[in-house]
Motif scaffolding. Structure first.
Motif, PDB file in Angstrom:
ATOM      1  N   ARG A 136       0.808  -1.220   0.000  1.00  0.00           N
ATOM      2  CA  ARG A 136       0.000   0.000   0.000  1.00  0.00           C
ATOM      3  C   ARG A 136       0.841   1.271   0.000  1.00  0.00           C
ATOM      4  O   ARG A 136       0.575   2.207  -0.739  1.00  0.00           O
ATOM      5  N   THR A 137       1.888   1.300   0.836  1.00  0.00           N
ATOM      6  CA  THR A 137       2.666   2.531   0.994  1.00  0.00           C
ATOM      7  C   THR A 137       4.005   2.514   0.257  1.00  0.00           C
ATOM      8  O   THR A 137       4.606   3.566   0.058  1.00  0.00           O
ATOM      9  N   GLY A 138       4.495   1.339  -0.094  1.00  0.00           N
ATOM     10  CA  GLY A 138       5.805   1.235  -0.727  1.00  0.00           C
ATOM     11  C   GLY A 138       6.962   1.318   0.254  1.00  0.00           C
ATOM     12  O   GLY A 138       8.129   1.330  -0.147  1.00  0.00           O
ATOM     13  N   LYS A 139       6.658   1.357   1.555  1.00  0.00           N
ATOM     14  CA  LYS A 139       7.707   1.442   2.568  1.00  0.00           C
ATOM     15  C   LYS A 139       8.491   0.127   2.644  1.00  0.00           C
ATOM     16  O   LYS A 139       7.945  -0.950   2.450  1.00  0.00           O
ATOM     17  N   VAL A 140       9.771   0.269   2.976  1.00  0.00           N
ATOM     18  CA  VAL A 140      10.641  -0.899   3.115  1.00  0.00           C
ATOM     19  C   VAL A 140      10.385  -1.568   4.455  1.00  0.00           C
ATOM     20  O   VAL A 140      10.295  -0.892   5.501  1.00  0.00           O
ATOM     21  N   ARG A 141      10.261  -2.880   4.436  1.00  0.00           N
ATOM     22  CA  ARG A 141      10.065  -3.676   5.649  1.00  0.00           C
ATOM     23  C   ARG A 141      11.133  -4.764   5.731  1.00  0.00           C
ATOM     24  O   ARG A 141      11.627  -5.234   4.697  1.00  0.00           O
ATOM     25  N   PRO A 142      11.506  -5.190   6.938  1.00  0.00           N
ATOM     26  CA  PRO A 142      12.513  -6.250   7.082  1.00  0.00           C
ATOM     27  C   PRO A 142      12.069  -7.541   6.402  1.00  0.00           C
ATOM     28  O   PRO A 142      10.907  -7.929   6.475  1.00  0.00           O
ATOM     29  N   GLY A 143      13.025  -8.200   5.761  1.00  0.00           N
ATOM     30  CA  GLY A 143      12.724  -9.468   5.103  1.00  0.00           C
ATOM     31  C   GLY A 143      13.223 -10.677   5.855  1.00  0.00           C
ATOM     32  O   GLY A 143      12.840 -11.805   5.550  1.00  0.00           O
TER      33      GLY A 143
END
Length: 197
Positions: free
Chosen positions: A114-121
């Motif tokens: 939705r936001t394109g924010k980076v999240r930990p993988g």
């Protein structure tokens, strides 16, 4: 616990290899499963190819089976342990290349739809550990920022999430260290891995 030891040194008779063996011995003594990624022995290619860069933001950013093997492993382990010599105040090129080619979108991090924010993988990783040797004393290493440590303990840590526990083990001024000092550091590494929970 399942641990991956990522080793970056070209010589099999190196102190880094000896440290890796002590780390593996400690982990196994504690009953942990261990996989070793020996980058030089595996013939890992450090440089990202043009095709890989083109594929980086696509549905399949990994094109090399050797890179895929590492990516599959880091997605399931509980502990990531890096063992390398600090060269030019940073990571050996092969290890930096491993990070660039393995920690791609979908592995090292994801994008929120939705936001394109980076999240930990790599939220599966509970322990992030660095073990390095330095030619310079600690005071000099601090002045030049210890870039390898920063890459692992800051940048890569963000890929693991806020719950990850970190440890750093450095043997400074190895060029002037004694046999006894190197032996004690190696024993310390084995004890530290045995204590890992």
């Amino acid at each position: 616990m399942h641990a991956a030891v990522v080793l970056a040194h070209p010589r099999a008779d190196s102190y880094a290899h000896a440290l890796a063996q002590r780390a593996v011995d400690g982990l196994q003594a504690a009953g942990h499963r261990v996989d070793v990624i020996d980058l030089y022995a595996d013939g890992f290619r450090a440089a990202m190819s043009e095709a890989e860069r083109e594929a980086y933001h696509g549905d399949q950013p990994i094109l090399d089976p050797l890179v895929q093997t590492s990516a599959d492993l880091v997605r399931i382990v509980d502990a990531l342990i890096f063992i390398y010599p600090t060269w030019w105040s940073g990571l050996p090129a092969i290890l930096k290349g491993w990070m660039e080619r393995v920690m791609v979108p979908g592995v090292g991090f994801t994008f929120e739809e939705r936001t394109g924010k980076v999240r930990p993988g790599l939220t599966n990783v509970r322990h992030l550990i660095g073990i390095s040797t330095y030619g310079s004393p600690k005071s000099i290493v601090r002045v030049v920022n210890d870039n390898g440590r920063r890459t692992i303990m800051r940048a890569l840590r963000l890929s693991c999430g806020f719950g990850v526990r970190t440890r750093w083990h450095g043997l400074y001024a190895i060029d002037t260290s004694t046999v006894g000092q190197r032996a004690e550091f190696a024993a310390h590494i084995e004890r530290s891995m045995t204590d890992l929970r």
